[in-house]
Design an enzyme around this catalytic site. Structure first.
Site, PDB file in Angstrom:
ATOM      1  CG  ASN A 494      -1.941   1.002   1.143  1.00 17.02           C
ATOM      2  OD1 ASN A 494      -1.690   2.141   0.538  1.00 17.02           O
ATOM      3  ND2 ASN A 494      -3.048   0.881   1.963  1.00 17.02           N
ATOM      4  CG  ASP A 495       2.703   2.563  -4.048  1.00 17.87           C
ATOM      5  OD1 ASP A 495       3.644   2.214  -3.291  1.00 17.87           O
ATOM      6  OD2 ASP A 495       2.361   2.471  -4.858  1.00 17.87           O
ATOM      7  CB  THR A 496      -1.453   5.547   0.028  1.00 22.43           C
ATOM      8  OG1 THR A 496      -2.466   4.709   0.573  1.00 22.43           O
ATOM      9  CG2 THR A 496      -1.642   5.500  -1.402  1.00 22.43           C
TER      10      THR A 496
END
Ligand code: GLC
Length: 812
Positions: A494-496
């Site tokens: 999850n890049d965020t």
């Protein structure tokens, strides 16, 4: 509810019958080497090599749907006092049609339309492995009277540097040049190039018929200082185009090809080519070849054969036609497209700048093309390993042509680490899956450099593929935080979620566990018992840490911040429960049976919706730097409580692993785009591919899909469908058959090519269970267990599988 098209399973197409789709619907032609996408009204974005630096057509995805984009075709009928001009692609003239079909085929788009008594059939494709876009145009006079018809194909060019085209409206037009060349028998070619590329790289647009006149200047083609737009080009109302070889400006290529008079029922064919080469001379032999219709026909059938052989590796017949059409046609096609294009170019990923391809994205894309394109997969794996660092971690993104890598978005935050804690672990999954599929064990000994270079650009260290894998495992093992769990770095999958330095990721812990299981499978097959034991020890230890630290009472938490505060816990106000934090402990095998059950029940209770499973809930409501990217979205969008589709198949896989066939299938079906065909107005995206995200139920536009085509969803839904619901999994010693299906199914049939032999598998479910192989019969002989043996004879083998009670204990 409105429907914009139908599935044609026999021809393996989706046929759009109304061009006014809610958003543009596209198809891909060619590949990254040469190709791009075509939308449902014939607009096309074509590039060669790298969409950022070698773009050919000018397609601005954000413009309204009715606008001309990149390419079109006009027809004109000679009338007593002028011409009737229209586009058989509907856009940009928007004339009323009697029939409109855009056939979204495998590697080609065919637009069949009828306007004013003229039938047009235009097949758009890039011959396999060739650098040319072909438009094969057939015009038939359906009316009762003779008609004099001209065809006018048009291309609008982009500067090769796609970003420059948008950022500099003086330099770009000052350099854009077009020139006419004679190609014999009345044929002409229009060359186009920015001045600096004149001697090295030129575009060519040509047709295989005599051309009466041409235009290369957009302003002169459209006339009236462009105030009639593309819908009513003034020049098409004059006998001939202006024959201008433009030396600056907005360059187009328009060819006026008179077809003469077509009697009722008569058909004519024109073939256009859009290509690029170092010079006209270099391109000429190929140009002349494609002037010949039989050569074009031959290339088209080669393309059809490519897809025949691609898809025949796995074909299913189940009780659900929506399932079958995805597994047999549309999902594997999307997997190949995603594998090929990564996240380079779509309606959403616009291919500007120098993004390159993602390490984790490509490692996962590889997983779904292994049986169909093992050589290409191996090649990409080889490149990925070359951007792994010596310490075992990986660079986040890289250019596949130059192998120059970067740390991705992480560099935007100076206060956070510049690595992602999951990247390097995905390649372990990719390599072991490749070995299981192909048996190419020698690959483990191939020498591949690590990323770091000396001043002369030579690699500082080269080692075997096996050593690369071991370093990946080692990196995570030593890069741990307070709870002994992997440090988050800038982010995990999850890049965020960008927590403060020192945060820990449960996702990474579980991915590590999954990778360890793959490594133990490999070591067992290699009979390397020391390494086997080493990895088993790491596995047991990490399992213990996860279960000690991360169980929250009803579900697993997702992260620990640097001060030990959890995220994904009932104590959080936002992001209380996270889907990955429940699915991955099952995928890793870390969850105890009781916790697996509870965690998956919690997903259904708190995260599931009719449009798919949300990534987390509730959504953050306002930007908060301490959490990072996830808080940039309103609640319900993307990673912030949206239905992030990529994570859905992980829940599906987890459900099959615990034997919940009904629930796994419900989750599969609820996001199957083919099942959305009847109610697409709310969903909006193409019903033949998976999108990346759907707005969640905290958002007023719940159910709206975006970012179709290039998403890890494709790969994982294919794995979930084929390897977990149908349960057909390659293993080192054979083909494991371990279905987990809805109990209502009587069974299904699969043809699977594995290591060169074909397994004709019939699964029977007389007792209507979900899971449990009670009998396996291979070529008429009973076999123990649930694994069909390896065959080396290249023949077809019959495999009968009976499901029922009692359950066979099938381990992962
Ligand atoms: C996008 C990225 C992928 C990432 C995902 C979740 O799909 O391409 O790498 O894992 O978002 O943040």
């Amino acid at each position: 509810m409105k429907q914009y098209g139908v599935f044609d399973d026999v021809h393996r197409e989706y046929v759009i019958t109304d061009p006014k789709t809610p958003v543009k619907w596209i198809n891909y032609i060619g590949g990254l080497a040469f190709g791009g996408f075509v939308d449902q009204t014939g607009g096309a974005l074509i590039c060669k090599g790298d969409p950022a630096f070698n773009r050919i057509t000018r397609y601005l995805a954000q413009m309204p749907n009715a606008d001309f984009k990149g390419e079109t075709l006009y027809l004109r009928i000679h009338k007593e006092n002028g011409y009737q001009v229209f586009s058989p692609f509907f856009v940009p003239t928007l004339d009323p049609y009697d029939r409109y079909e855009c056939h979204v085929g495998l590697g080609f788009t065919r637009i069949v339309s009828e306007f004013y008594g003229i039938r047009s059939e235009v097949t758009i494709f890039v011959p396999d492995g060739d650098g040319v876009e072909i438009r094969d145009i057939r015009i038939t006079n359906l009316s009762q009277t003779a008609l004099q018809i001209d065809v006018v194909p048009v291309v609008e060019y982009s500067h090769p540097d796609a970003l420059k085209q948008l950022t500099n409206a003086d330099w770009v037009p000052q350099t854009m040049v077009s020139r006419k060349v004679d190609l014999g028998e009345g044929r002409i070619g229009l060359l186009h190039y920015p001045f600096m590329n004149r001697d090295i790289q030129v575009n060519l647009f040509t047709a295989n018929c005599p051309v009466a006149s041409f235009e290369t200047d957009r302003k002169l083609f459209l006339g009236d200082n462009e105030y009639q737009g593309w819908a009513r080009p003034v020049s098409l109302q004059t006998t001939n185009l202006g024959n201008n070889e433009t030396l600056r400006g907005d360059n187009i290529a328009a060819l006026l090809c008179p077809l003469g008079t077509l009697q009722p029922g008569e058909e004519r064919r024109v073939i256009t080519q859009l290509r690029q080469g170092i010079s006209l001379e270099a391109m000429l032999p190929a140009v002349l070849r494609y002037f010949q219709p039989p050569e074009v026909d031959q290339e088209f059938s080669r393309l059809v054969k490519f897809w025949d052989s691609y898809l025949e590796k796995m074909q299913v017949k189940s009780p659900d036609p929506d399932f079958d059409r995805m597994i047999n046609i549309h999902n594997p096609r999307q997997c190949f497209i995603t594998f090929n294009w990564s996240r380079y170019l779509s309606l959403y990923q616009l291919g500007y700048g120098a993004r390159g391809i993602g390490f984790r994205d490509s490692s996962q894309d590889v997983l779904s093309v292994l049986s169909n394109a093992p050589q290409e997969a191996k090649q990409l794996i080889g490149k990925l390993l070359q951007v792994q660092r010596r310490n075992g971690s990986a660079m986040h993104q890289f250019n596949p042509l130059t192998l120059v890598a970067s740390e991705g978005d992480s560099v935007e935050r100076e206060d956070l680490p510049h690595y992602y804690c999951d990247d390097h672990l995905w390649i372990v999954l990719a390599v072991v899956a490749y070995l299981k599929e192909t048996g190419d064990i020698a690959f483990l000994d191939e020498m591949i450099p690590f990323y770091e270079k000396d001043k002369a650009g030579n690699p500082l260290e080269i080692d075997t593929v096996l050593e690369h894998l071991d370093r990946a495992m080692h990196f995570t093992w030593q890069d741990i935080g307070k709870h002994g769990l992997p440090l988050l770095g800038f982010a995990d999958w999850n890049d965020t979620v960008n927590l403060r330095l020192g945060a820990e990721s449960l996702f990474s812990a579980n991915l590590f566990g999954r990778a360890l299981r793959e490594m133990t499978d490999l070591m067992r097959a290699q009979e390397d018992f020391d390494c086997l034991q080493h990895y088993e020890t790491l596995y047991a230890e990490m399992k213990e840490r996860v279960n000690r630290a991360a169980w929250d009472g009803e579900w697993y938490v997702g992260y620990f911040d640097c001060d030990g505060t959890p995220l994904g816990s009932r104590d959080n106000r936002y992001g209380k429960i996270q889907a990955n934090a429940q699915s991955w402990p099952v995928l890793s095998g870390f969850a105890t049976p009781e916790r697996a059950q509870m965690a998956l029940d919690a997903v259904e209770k708190y995260l599931n919706t009719d449009f798919g499973i949300k990534l987390s809930m509730p959504g953050f409501n306002g930007f908060d730097r301490a959490y990072g990217g996830v808080t940039t979205y309103p609640p319900g969008a993307k990673e912030n409580g949206g239905i992030f589709l990529h994570a859905n198949p992980w829940v599906i896989i987890a459900e099959t692993m615990v034997g919940h066939g009904e629930r796994a299938y419900k989750y599969y079906r609820q996001i199957n785009p083919a099942s959305r065909n009847q109610m697409i107005d709310r969903y909006e995206c193409e019903p033949y591919v998976y999108p990346q995200n759907i707005l969640g139920n905290e958002h007023p536009q719940f159910g709206l899909a975006r970012n179709s085509w290039l998403s890890g969803t494709a790969s994982w839904m294919y794995q979930a469908g084929t390897q977990y619901i149908l349960g057909i999994r390659p293993a080192f010693q054979g083909l494991t058959i371990d279905p987990c299906i809805p109990p209502a199914w009587d069974g299904f049939q699969v043809a699977r090519v594995f290591r060169g032999s074909t397994y004709q598998i019939t699964v029977k479910n007389p007792q209507h269970v979900s899971k449990g192989v009670v009998r396996l019969v291979v070529d008429g002989k009973d076999q123990p267990g649930n694994q069909a043996p390896l065959f080396t004879d290249g023949q077809t083998h019959r495999v009968e599988v009976f499901l029922g009670e009692p359950r066979l204990n099938t381990n992962f």
